[in-house]
Scaffold this active site. Structure first.
Site, PDB file in Angstrom:
ATOM      1  N   HIS A  92       0.804  -1.228   0.000  1.00 57.75           N
ATOM      2  CA  HIS A  92       0.000   0.000   0.000  1.00 57.75           C
ATOM      3  C   HIS A  92       0.839   1.281   0.000  1.00 57.75           C
ATOM      4  CE1 HIS A  92       0.785  -0.788   4.257  1.00 57.75           C
ATOM      5  NE2 HIS A  92       0.580   0.491   4.491  1.00 57.75           N
ATOM      6  N   LYS A  96       5.736   5.756  -1.018  1.00 55.66           N
ATOM      7  CA  LYS A  96       6.489   6.588  -0.069  1.00 55.66           C
ATOM      8  C   LYS A  96       7.981   6.610  -0.396  1.00 55.66           C
ATOM      9  CE  LYS A  96       3.523   6.816   3.973  1.00 55.66           C
ATOM     10  NZ  LYS A  96       3.288   6.311   5.326  1.00 55.66           N
ATOM     11  N   HIS A 145      -6.094   3.754  -0.740  1.00 55.10           N
ATOM     12  CA  HIS A 145      -6.114   3.367   0.680  1.00 55.10           C
ATOM     13  C   HIS A 145      -6.275   4.540   1.634  1.00 55.10           C
ATOM     14  CE1 HIS A 145      -1.698   4.031   0.305  1.00 55.10           C
ATOM     15  NE2 HIS A 145      -1.690   4.213   1.617  1.00 55.10           N
ATOM     16  N   HIS A 146      -6.198   5.786   1.132  1.00 59.60           N
ATOM     17  CA  HIS A 146      -6.443   6.947   2.004  1.00 59.60           C
ATOM     18  C   HIS A 146      -7.743   7.690   1.667  1.00 59.60           C
ATOM     19  CE1 HIS A 146      -2.823   6.906   4.442  1.00 59.60           C
ATOM     20  NE2 HIS A 146      -2.103   6.667   3.358  1.00 59.60           N
TER      21      HIS A 146
END
Ligand code: FE2
Length: 230
Positions: A92, A96, A145-146
């Protein structure tokens, strides 16, 4: 007599065909298993690479994946038929990798431009994985996912059922792990307390149906999953 011999010969031939066919099936099954193990190992390696960067959240991806699968099953998603969902859970936060350490690990509150950069990670992640076909639906977990049930999440501000179900499940599993894990500045809460906090955000941040599914899984099950990963 001759007919009997012919029938027996035909019978033997059929048995040989059946044995050959069984062997071919067995080989195919082994090859499929090998391939799926390679997929899993590759995804795991990539997930470990992302995790290795963050000393505080160590094993977060594996824990959240274990919680997420239990929750997906309780919600009615068949994770056996769709291993790509599990891959999406593991990967996920792959986006980053593009967020600088100074922002990702900033101990103070992020300013607007810093948050805008962090908020790019689901987009970057789904771009990184775009051409990896075997990840299938998993890529939707990475992208969404956010998102929030009320539409105030990111990156696409999807709301309600427009958010893929696996991503809605992931959001709850992610919150459960975040609340129950220790951080440098606070201890993790108990599962029962985390449940209360998640329930308070049902219908705003989280899909009420997923929160309901969460309540069908006892604390002991989550504790066992957490200890299994540790
Ligand atoms: Fe994320």
């Amino acid at each position: 007599m001759r007919t009997e011999r012919q029938a027996a010969a035909r019978q033997r031939q059929l048995e040989r065909y059946a044995a050959d066919l069984r062997e071919v099936f067995k080989q195919e099954r082994n090859r499929a298993l090998e391939l799926s193990n390679s997929y899993r190992a590759t995804v795991q390696a990539l997930s470990n690479a992302v995790e290795a960067r963050d000393a505080y959240t160590g094993k977060h991806a594996e824990r959240v994946t274990a919680y997420g699968i239990a929750l997906a099953q309780a919600t009615g998603l068949d994770t056996n038929l769709a291993p790509d969902i599990e891959f999406g859970f593991l990967l996920h936060d792959v986006g980053k990798v593009a967020v600088p350490d100074a922002i990702l690990f900033k101990p103070a509150k992020l300013d607007e431009s810093e948050f805008a950069l962090i908020a790019q990670h689901p987009i970057i992640g789904s771009d990184i994985l775009r051409d990896v076909d075997f990840l299938g639906e998993g890529k939707l977990v990475v992208r969404h996912h956010h998102e929030r049930w009320d539409g105030n999440g990111y990156p696409d501000r999807l709301a309600g059922d427009a958010i893929p179900l696996a991503a809605r499940v992931f959001a709850v599993a992610d919150a459960l792990d975040a609340l129950t894990s220790d951080r440098p500045y606070r201890r993790g809460t108990r599962f029962s307390r985390a449940r209360d906090e998640i329930r308070a955000c049902s219908g705003s941040q989280f899909d009420p149906a997923v929160v309901e599914a969460l309540n069908t899984i006892p604390d002991a099950r989550f504790a066992a999953l957490r200890d299994g990963v540790a």
